[in-house]
Design a protein around this motif. Structure first.
Motif, PDB file in Angstrom:
ATOM      1  N   ASN A  76      42.297  31.427  50.047  1.00 12.94           N
ATOM      2  CA  ASN A  76      42.992  31.633  48.773  1.00 12.94           C
ATOM      3  C   ASN A  76      42.239  32.537  47.796  1.00 12.94           C
ATOM      4  OD1 ASN A  76      45.013  29.886  49.728  1.00 12.94           O
ATOM      5  ND2 ASN A  76      43.926  28.089  48.949  1.00 12.94           N
ATOM      6  N   TYR A  77      41.784  33.679  48.295  1.00 11.13           N
ATOM      7  CA  TYR A  77      41.209  34.681  47.410  1.00 11.13           C
ATOM      8  C   TYR A  77      42.199  35.832  47.257  1.00 11.13           C
ATOM      9  CZ  TYR A  77      39.797  36.698  51.928  1.00 11.13           C
ATOM     10  OH  TYR A  77      39.788  37.185  53.208  1.00 11.13           O
ATOM     11  N   ARG A  78      41.896  36.751  46.374  1.00 15.10           N
ATOM     12  CA  ARG A  78      42.840  37.784  45.968  1.00 15.10           C
ATOM     13  C   ARG A  78      42.712  39.037  46.821  1.00 15.10           C
ATOM     14  NH1 ARG A  78      42.641  41.717  41.493  1.00 15.10           N
ATOM     15  NH2 ARG A  78      44.700  41.929  40.510  1.00 15.10           N
ATOM     16  N   ILE A  80      44.587  42.999  47.455  1.00 14.55           N
ATOM     17  CA  ILE A  80      45.466  43.998  46.824  1.00 14.55           C
ATOM     18  C   ILE A  80      45.943  44.960  47.897  1.00 14.55           C
ATOM     19  CG2 ILE A  80      45.691  45.775  45.069  1.00 14.55           C
ATOM     20  CD1 ILE A  80      43.414  44.474  43.551  1.00 14.55           C
ATOM     21  N   VAL A  86      49.891  41.972  44.961  1.00 10.91           N
ATOM     22  CA  VAL A  86      48.743  41.063  44.991  1.00 10.91           C
ATOM     23  C   VAL A  86      48.994  40.000  46.051  1.00 10.91           C
ATOM     24  CG1 VAL A  86      47.370  39.391  43.687  1.00 10.91           C
ATOM     25  CG2 VAL A  86      48.224  41.461  42.563  1.00 10.91           C
ATOM     26  N   ARG A  88      47.683  36.595  48.521  1.00 12.08           N
ATOM     27  CA  ARG A  88      46.810  35.430  48.627  1.00 12.08           C
ATOM     28  C   ARG A  88      46.228  35.451  50.030  1.00 12.08           C
ATOM     29  NH1 ARG A  88      48.109  30.222  50.173  1.00 12.08           N
ATOM     30  NH2 ARG A  88      50.320  30.485  49.721  1.00 12.08           N
ATOM     31  N   SER A  89      44.925  35.661  50.122  1.00  9.03           N
ATOM     32  CA  SER A  89      44.283  35.923  51.412  1.00  9.03           C
ATOM     33  C   SER A  89      43.315  34.815  51.818  1.00  9.03           C
ATOM     34  CB  SER A  89      43.530  37.258  51.362  1.00  9.03           C
ATOM     35  OG  SER A  89      44.414  38.317  51.050  1.00  9.03           O
ATOM     36  N   ASN A 108      47.267  36.926  55.147  1.00 12.29           N
ATOM     37  CA  ASN A 108      47.541  37.498  53.825  1.00 12.29           C
ATOM     38  C   ASN A 108      49.002  37.227  53.456  1.00 12.29           C
ATOM     39  OD1 ASN A 108      44.894  38.866  53.674  1.00 12.29           O
ATOM     40  ND2 ASN A 108      45.719  40.120  55.326  1.00 12.29           N
ATOM     41  N   ASP A 110      52.161  37.586  50.942  1.00 13.74           N
ATOM     42  CA  ASP A 110      52.755  38.425  49.902  1.00 13.74           C
ATOM     43  C   ASP A 110      53.942  37.679  49.296  1.00 13.74           C
ATOM     44  OD1 ASP A 110      53.804  40.354  48.278  1.00 13.74           O
ATOM     45  OD2 ASP A 110      54.094  41.858  49.840  1.00 13.74           O
ATOM     46  N   GLN A 143      48.225  28.664  36.703  1.00 14.19           N
ATOM     47  CA  GLN A 143      46.932  28.561  36.056  1.00 14.19           C
ATOM     48  C   GLN A 143      46.847  27.285  35.235  1.00 14.19           C
ATOM     49  OE1 GLN A 143      46.507  32.129  33.822  1.00 14.19           O
ATOM     50  NE2 GLN A 143      46.070  33.385  35.603  1.00 14.19           N
ATOM     51  N   PRO A 158      34.271  34.808  42.941  1.00 16.26           N
ATOM     52  CA  PRO A 158      35.612  35.352  43.142  1.00 16.26           C
ATOM     53  C   PRO A 158      35.582  36.532  44.109  1.00 16.26           C
ATOM     54  CG  PRO A 158      35.148  35.015  40.812  1.00 16.26           C
ATOM     55  CD  PRO A 158      33.861  34.826  41.545  1.00 16.26           C
ATOM     56  N   THR A 160      37.784  39.800  45.738  1.00 21.84           N
ATOM     57  CA  THR A 160      38.947  40.676  45.718  1.00 21.84           C
ATOM     58  C   THR A 160      38.867  41.569  46.940  1.00 21.84           C
ATOM     59  OG1 THR A 160      39.092  40.691  43.303  1.00 21.84           O
ATOM     60  CG2 THR A 160      40.200  42.469  44.477  1.00 21.84           C
TER      61      THR A 160
END
Length: 236
Positions: A76-78, A80, A86, A88-89, A108, A110, A143, A158, A160
């Motif tokens: 669950n990291y970001r 692109i 964006v 959820r990976s 990943n 989308d 959030q 974090p 990305t």
């Protein structure tokens, strides 16, 4: 033996791609191959990648930091995508019998289609003028405050992730990120500044890629030997 193990994961990639649906990209990286290439991919339209494509910058950092020694997976990291979506990976480390990483299984997600559906639903429920006055309505409701949110996995640093189509593009992206804040042109840096950048690039895993030393030497207008010397000093 390793190839036999990864072959099973190749079937899993196809299965997960069909079972989860077109919004989930499933990717298998073979860490024994040249540049840790993609061995299998399902729903590659999400990132535009194909079999033979390179590792991502985030995955290189995971390997460089030896994240596999303390974690079985990072979730669950970001990410692109090249089209700006964006994602959820998540990445799972595949180990051999000696507990060394031999592959990566990545997913990943989308959610772009669902965001569009949410916007359409809100436009039906509320007048446009109301939504304009209350933009928070169109923002994700996931959030939470630090006090009310449940503990999350892997929140220490974090992540990305960016997706490159080939090795030169990947190396350029990592190099650009490391030098973005410089005011001096990279070919005019002194030896201390260059060494500092080389250390950053090493932490990002750049030098795990074939041809990275020559690539950085060209950027700095110096010799390969100079880059090797910096790397030797860093590891000393």
């Amino acid at each position: 033996m390793n190839s036999d193990i990864l072959q099973h994961y190749t079937v899993l990639v196809e299965f997960l791609g069909k079972a989860l649906g077109p919004d989930y990209e499933v990717v298998l990286h073979d860490l024994s191959s040249k540049d840790f290439a993609i061995a299998a991919i399902a729903n590659g339209h999400i990132s535009g990648r194909k079999v033979g494509g390179p590792l991502t910058d985030a995955a290189l950092r995971m390997l460089s930091s030896r994240a596999y020694e303390t974690d079985d997976f990072l979730s669950n990291y970001r990410g692109i995508a090249p089209n700006g979506h964006v994602l959820r990976s998540s990445t799972m480390f595949i180990r051999d019998e000696e507990d060394h990483p031999m592959g990566l299984l990545c997913i990943n997600f989308d959610d772009w289609r669902y965001k569009e559906l949410t916007e359409k639903l809100l436009s039906i429920i509320h007048p446009e003028s109301y939504l304009d006055q209350h933009p928070a309505y169109t923002q994700p409701l996931m959030q939470k405050t630090e006090e009310t949110s449940a503990p999350q996995e892997n929140t220490a640093a974090p992540i990305t992730e960016n997706f490159s189509m080939d090795i030169p593009a990947l190396m350029q992206k990592i190099f650009d990120d490391a030098t973005a804040s410089l005011e001096t042109p990279v070919d005019r840096l002194n030896q201390f500044e260059r060494r500092e950048i080389v250390e950053q690039l090493n932490e990002q895993g750049l030098f795990q890629l074939k041809g990275a030393v020559s690539f950085v030497a060209r950027k700095f207008s110096c010799s390969n030997a100079t880059i090797y010397r910096y790397l030797s000093e860093i590891s000393a």
